[in-house]
Write a protein that holds these residues in place. Structure first.
Motif, short mmCIF file in Angstrom:
data_model
loop_
_atom_site.label_atom_id
_atom_site.label_comp_id
_atom_site.label_asym_id
_atom_site.label_seq_id
_atom_site.Cartn_x
_atom_site.Cartn_y
_atom_site.Cartn_z
N GLY B 157 0.84 -1.20 0.00
CA GLY B 157 0.00 0.00 0.00
C GLY B 157 0.87 1.24 0.00
O GLY B 157 1.98 1.23 0.56
N ALA B 158 0.40 2.29 -0.65
CA ALA B 158 1.14 3.55 -0.68
C ALA B 158 0.13 4.69 -0.77
O ALA B 158 -0.94 4.53 -1.38
CB ALA B 158 2.11 3.60 -1.87
N ILE B 159 0.48 5.80 -0.17
CA ILE B 159 -0.44 6.94 -0.13
C ILE B 159 0.29 8.24 -0.46
O ILE B 159 1.50 8.35 -0.27
CB ILE B 159 -1.14 7.07 1.24
N TYR B 160 -0.48 9.19 -0.93
CA TYR B 160 0.06 10.52 -1.22
C TYR B 160 -1.10 11.51 -1.19
O TYR B 160 -2.04 11.38 -1.98
CB TYR B 160 0.72 10.53 -2.61
N ARG B 161 -1.08 12.43 -0.27
CA ARG B 161 -2.07 13.50 -0.13
C ARG B 161 -3.50 12.95 0.00
O ARG B 161 -3.96 12.65 1.08
CB ARG B 161 -1.96 14.50 -1.28
N PHE B 162 -4.24 12.79 -1.12
CA PHE B 162 -5.61 12.30 -1.09
C PHE B 162 -5.76 11.00 -1.89
O PHE B 162 -6.87 10.58 -2.19
CB PHE B 162 -6.59 13.34 -1.66
#
Lengths: 92, 285
Positions: B157-162
């Motif tokens: 899993g990876a996330i960035y801002r929204f």
């Protein structure tokens, strides 16, 4: 010419006038990208290398299928061209 | 022990897992499988928090937590394993205390260390499945390669801002790995981190919860896990999109002619500064 939606990750919005969705036209994915680059030249730098190939950390999906190595893919009304960029966040 | 050699559920367990036990897809056999399963979470941060909380609540018997950091006030907006009173504690300790308070059935193993190419195989080896909730490219490539060499499923899993991305990589399925998708990391500085760009606090809750969902599906071998698919979530228009991933025949790790035959120097590979390792493993529960 076929008009489709180009969807960008937010980290590229600043290179596309602040938008993550752009209407582009073309008969192929390459033509649609060229249409986007004509209006947003900085976008080209982010997506393509100096030789015109899609950068290693970027993928292009036509709807569900990866077309980073076949930009001649034909477009149809209602298609979406989706740019995927590598992201690392998660722990901090 | 029962006639079939399994320890019967205690009355407390029957009550705790009642909603699982009545699901045909889980049931008693599935719940017992979860109790006998072990999962390693890389990172007790944004993604690791919801993932660990749900896995503990579900009764996954052993949870390993890898993190070298201490809880900081700036973590509390999204890292829901930790509370205000935990600021300054090692994240592994705070996580272990929270998980134990949720479910005393769960054994939590604290790995207070920087996972690196020297220790990764040893740290990963005892676990059934690895969850990648890290925040940097060197550790993501390391996690992918180590899981591949050990033939263990990796939930990414990876996330960035929204926005978020997630996928399951299972070497045994031959459907590709993280390197098939991204053979090389972006140039240093090309992709901002969450610390640089910000992250919407609830976003890791969504992606991390789905990572727990996929983990349980993989452990129970139910449903259709995200193998050969990448899920892209865009919070601003609340859209979910699944795209197809393919094994890349030119992948340096799992391709037809692999060039990566062991763990490498991932900081050098990603052009990142080296991190000094520290070692400490603590077992709780």
């Amino acid at each position: 010419m076929t008009s489709i939606e180009l969807r960008l990750p937010s980290m590229l919005a600043s290179a596309a006038g602040g938008s993550t969705r752009i209407r582009v036209t073309g008969e192929t994915a390459r033509q649609a990208l060229d249409d986007a680059f004509a209006r947003h030249p900085l976008l080209r730098t982010h997506l393509l290398d100096e030789e015109g190939h899609v950068r290693e950390h970027v993928h292009l999906f036509l709807n569900e299928d990866d077309i980073r190595e076949r930009l001649a893919a034909e477009l149809h009304e209602g298609d979406q061209l989706v740019v995927l960029q590598q992201m690392s966040g998660g722990r901090s | 022990m029962s006639e079939n050699g399994f320890r019967p559920f205690t009355p407390d367990q029957v009550s705790r897992y009642a909603r699982h036990l009545i699901l045909p897809e889980v049931g008693g056999a599935g719940q017992r499988k979860l109790l006998n399963s072990s999962v390693l979470l890389l990172g007790a941060g944004g993604l690791g928090s919801p993932a660990a909380l749900y896995l503990a609540a579900a009764g996954v018997g052993t949870l390993g937590i890898v993190d070298f950091d201490e809880v900081d006030a700036s973590n509390l907006q999204r890292q829901i394993l930790h509370g205000t009173a935990d600021v300054g504690k090692p994240k592994t300790q705070s996580a272990a205390e929270t998980l134990q308070s949720i479910n005393p059935d769960v054994k939590v193993i604290e790995h207070r260390l920087h996972v690196n190419s020297e220790n990764a195989l040893q740290v990963f080896e005892p676990y059934d499945l690895i969850i990648d909730g890290t925040d940097n490219f060197p550790t993501r490539y390391l996690a992918n390669d180590a899981a591949f060499f050990l033939k263990k499923p990796l939930v990414h899993g990876a996330i960035y801002r929204f926005e978020g991305q997630m996928a399951d990589f299972t070497p045994a399925a031959g459907t590709g790995c993280y390197r098939c998708l991204f053979a090389t990391p972006p140039p240093p500085g090309a992709v901002p981190s969450c610390a640089e760009a910000g992250v919407f606090g609830v976003l890791p809750g969504i992606i991390g919860s789905m990572m727990a969902f996929e983990t349980i599906k993989l452990l129970l071998e139910i449903g259709e896990p995200l193998i050969g698919k990448l899920l892209i979530f865009e919070g601003m228009d609340m859209s979910f999109r699944k795209v197809n991933l393919r094994r890349n025949a030119r992948c340096p790790l799992c391709g037809d002619e692999p060039t990566v035959h062991g763990l490498i120097d991932y900081e050098a590979f990603c052009g990142a500064p080296a991190v000094e390792p520290s070692e400490a493993t603590v077992q709780v529960g």
